[in-house]
Design a protein around this motif. Structure first.
Motif, PDB file in Angstrom:
ATOM      1  N   HIS A 248       0.821  -1.214   0.000  1.00  0.00           N
ATOM      2  CA  HIS A 248       0.000   0.000   0.000  1.00  0.00           C
ATOM      3  C   HIS A 248       0.854   1.262   0.000  1.00  0.00           C
ATOM      4  O   HIS A 248       0.357   2.355   0.285  1.00  0.00           O
ATOM      5  CB  HIS A 248      -1.013  -0.040   1.140  1.00  0.00           C
ATOM      6  CG  HIS A 248      -1.926  -1.218   1.009  1.00  0.00           C
ATOM      7  ND1 HIS A 248      -2.897  -1.296   0.033  1.00  0.00           N
ATOM      8  CD2 HIS A 248      -1.930  -2.417   1.647  1.00  0.00           C
ATOM      9  CE1 HIS A 248      -3.490  -2.480   0.108  1.00  0.00           C
ATOM     10  NE2 HIS A 248      -2.921  -3.183   1.077  1.00  0.00           N
ATOM     11  N   CYS A 259      -7.281   0.507  -5.521  1.00  0.00           N
ATOM     12  CA  CYS A 259      -6.723  -0.588  -4.708  1.00  0.00           C
ATOM     13  C   CYS A 259      -7.808  -1.147  -3.787  1.00  0.00           C
ATOM     14  O   CYS A 259      -8.734  -0.424  -3.406  1.00  0.00           O
ATOM     15  CB  CYS A 259      -5.548  -0.053  -3.894  1.00  0.00           C
ATOM     16  SG  CYS A 259      -4.744  -1.302  -2.869  1.00  0.00           S
ATOM     17  N   CYS A 261      -7.735  -1.541  -0.800  1.00  0.00           N
ATOM     18  CA  CYS A 261      -7.741  -0.862   0.500  1.00  0.00           C
ATOM     19  C   CYS A 261      -8.590   0.400   0.460  1.00  0.00           C
ATOM     20  O   CYS A 261      -8.791   1.047   1.477  1.00  0.00           O
ATOM     21  CB  CYS A 261      -6.317  -0.533   0.937  1.00  0.00           C
ATOM     22  SG  CYS A 261      -5.568   0.816  -0.007  1.00  0.00           S
ATOM     23  N   SER A 263      -7.730   3.024  -1.479  1.00  0.00           N
ATOM     24  CA  SER A 263      -6.875   4.085  -2.000  1.00  0.00           C
ATOM     25  C   SER A 263      -6.684   3.876  -3.502  1.00  0.00           C
ATOM     26  O   SER A 263      -7.373   3.072  -4.135  1.00  0.00           O
ATOM     27  CB  SER A 263      -5.543   4.040  -1.254  1.00  0.00           C
ATOM     28  OG  SER A 263      -4.744   5.145  -1.594  1.00  0.00           O
ATOM     29  N   CYS A 266      -1.724   2.321  -5.272  1.00  0.00           N
ATOM     30  CA  CYS A 266      -0.836   1.583  -4.369  1.00  0.00           C
ATOM     31  C   CYS A 266       0.027   0.625  -5.205  1.00  0.00           C
ATOM     32  O   CYS A 266      -0.379   0.206  -6.295  1.00  0.00           O
ATOM     33  CB  CYS A 266      -1.636   0.742  -3.382  1.00  0.00           C
ATOM     34  SG  CYS A 266      -2.639   1.684  -2.236  1.00  0.00           S
TER      35      CYS A 266
HETATM   36 ZN   LIG Z   1      -3.845  -0.045  -1.204  1.00  0.00          ZN
END
Ligand SMILES: [Zn+2]
Length: 404
Positions: A248, A259, A261, A263, A266
Motif C-alpha cells: 500500500h 486498490c 484498500c 486508495s 498503491c
Molecule cells: Zn492499497
C-alpha cells in the motif's frame, strides 16, 4: 531480596537462555558437534555438555555419531534435534488455498494437507473447520509432542490474540481467527497468528536466501502484495504490529488503479495479479500463479501484449523497490509468492529503475533475489512462529505442553 537469591535467580535465567540458544542453533543449522556449539555460543565444552544433557533428558535433542566424517580416528558426537518426536502445527491461509503441516523440530515438514478453494465467500467457520479437520489427520502419533501452533494469514493481524483486523482479499474484518482455531483444535495450546508476508520474511531470513543478512526486505505477491522488513535481524512490525504494508505504498496517486484498500495507485494495485492480467488483456482467463506464469511464458515466446504488460508492471515494481532501498539500505531484496514469476519476466525494468532511482551508495551492494523457500515461505514462517516459545525457554514450554 537476598543477594544469594538474586544470584541464583539470574543464574537460572541465564541457563534458560543458554538452553534456548543451543536448541535454536541445532533447530536452524541441523546436527552440530559440541565443539561447534561451544564456538558459536562462546561457552566452554563442559557447559555445552551440561546443557546438552538437560535437553537430551527432556527429549528435545539426541547425541549420535555423525553420518560421515571423512576423517580418521574416533569421530566426535553431534547434537541433533528430535525432529520426529517434537513438532508444531503450522497453517497457511492463502487466498486460493488452505495448507496445514506437521513440522518437526529442525524445520522439516513431516506431513502436510492442502485444499484448493474458491476465492470468495469463505467465512471464518468454513476456514477453521477445514484446518481443524487437517489437524486431526496430522496429529496423534504415539510418543510425539506438539509444542506450538502457528498460522499465517493474508491480512492484518492483531499480535496478542490472532484477530484478523482486516483481510481484504477474503472480505474479513475483525474476525477472531486465532481464538476460534485454538478452540476448534482443542489441544489446549494458543494459536500464534502472523501476517503471511511478515512470516515469509522471517522464514527467508532464518532458512532461505536471506540467511546471514541482518537487513533485508521481502516482498510477497499474491492477489495483493505484502512485505516484511528485517532491520538488525528483527522484523519491523510497527506500533500495533501492522507495519510493513509495502503493497500500500503509493507509487501512482494521480492516475493509478484503484486498490482493494480504498486508495488509488498503491504498489499492489499497479503490480498485483489483476494489474498484470488486465494489462496483458487476459482478464477472463487463468488466475493466480497459473495466470501469471501464462503471461510470462507468452512473453518469452514473443507475445508482444504480454511483453508490454510485463514492462509496465516491472517498471512499477522497480519504482517500489527503488523507494524501499533508498529508505532502508537493505543488503538484499527478496521476491516471494508470485513475484518471482513477474521478476523473471521483468528483471530488466526493475534493474533499470534501481539504476536510475536508487542512491549510488545504497545500490553498491544490494542483492535482488527470489525466495529460496518458494511457496512454502509463509508456511515455514508460521512454523517458526509456533516454535518461538520452545526456543525462548525450552523446559518451561515443554512442561506446559505436557500438562495440556
Ligand atoms: Zn492499497
Amino acid at each position: 531480596m537476598r543477594q544469594d537469591l538474586v544470584m541464583l535467580k539470574s543464574g537460572r535465567s541465564q541457563e534458560r537462555s543458554n538452553l534456548g540458544d543451543l536448541l535454536r542453533h541445532v533447530h536452524l543449522e541441523g546436527s552440530l558437534s559440541r565443539s561447534a556449539l561451544a564456538e558459536r555460543m562462546g561457552l566452554n565444552r563442559s557447559t555445552i555438555m551440561a546443557l546438552t544433557a538437560e535437553l537430551t533428558g527432556a527429549g528435545l535433542v539426541r547425541e549420535e555419531l555423525p553420518r560421515e566424517t571423512g576423517r580418521a580416528g574416533r569421530p566426535s558426537l553431534v547434537v541433533r534435534p528430535e525432529t520426529d518426536r517434537v513438532y508444531v502445527l503450522a497453517f497457511d491461509v492463502r487466498v486460493d488455498r488452505l495448507v496445514a503441516a506437521r513440522v518437526g523440530l529442525g524445520g522439516k515438514v513431516l506431513d502436510r494437507r492442502e485444499a484448493v478453494r474458491q476465492r470468495a465467500g469463505a467465512d471464518l467457520d468454513d476456514v477453521v473447520g477445514v484446518l481443524a479437520g487437517f489437524a486431526r489427520e496430522l496429529c496423534g502419533q504415539a510418543d510425539s509432542v506438539c509444542v506450538g501452533i502457528g498460522a499465517a494469514y493474508c491480512g492484518m493481524i492483531r499480535p496478542g490474540d490472532g484477530m484478523v483486523r482486516f483481510g481484504p482479499d477474503m472480505g474479513w474484518v475483525d474476525q477472531a481467527f486465532g481464538t476460534e482455531l485454538g478452540q476448534r483444535l482443542g489441544l489446549g495450546l494458543p494459536v500464534a497468528v502472523g501476517n503471511e508476508a511478515h512470516l515469509g520474511a522471517l522464514a527467508e531470513h532464518e532458512r532461505g536466501v536471506g540467511v546471514g543478512y541482518q537487513n533485508l526486505i521481502y516482498l510477497h505477491g499474491d492477489v495483493g502484495v505484502g512485505g516484511g522488513i528485517i532491520v538488525g535481524g528483527k522484523l519491523l512490525d510497527g506500533d500495533g504490529g501492522y507495519g510493513c504494508e509495502l503493497g500500500h505504498m503509493i507509487v501512482n496517486p494521480y492516475d493509478g488503479r484503484p486498490c482493494g484498500c480504498g486508495s488509488r495507485g498503491c504498489l499492489e494495485a499497479e503490480v498485483g495479479e489483476r494489474a498484470l492480467l488486465d494489462a496483458a488483456g487476459r482478464s477472463a482467463e487463468l488466475m493466480g500463479h497459473d495466470g501469471i506464469r501464462a503471461v510470462v511464458d507468452a512473453a518469452e515466446e514473443g507475445d508482444e501484449a504480454a511483453r508490454e504488460a510485463l514492462r509496465r508492471i516491472g517498471d512499477w515494481l522497480g519504482i517500489g523497490v527503488a523507494n524501499l532501498i533508498n529508505l532502508f539500505n537493505p543488503g538484499m531484496v527478496i521476491f516471494g509468492g508470485m513475484l518471482p514469476d513477474i521478476y523473471r519476466g521483468s528483471a530488466a525494468q526493475v534493474h533499470s529503475r534501481v539504476a536510475a532511482n536508487v542512491l549510488v551508495i545504497s545500490r553498491e551492494a544490494v542483492q535482488l533475489r527470489t525466495a529460496a523457500l518458494g511457496d512454502d515461505a509463509t508456511l515455514i514462517g508460521a512454523a517458526e512462529l509456533a516454535f518461538a516459545e520452545l526456543l525462548a525457554s525450552p523446559l518451561d514450554a515443554l512442561a506446559h505442553s505436557a500438562l495440556r
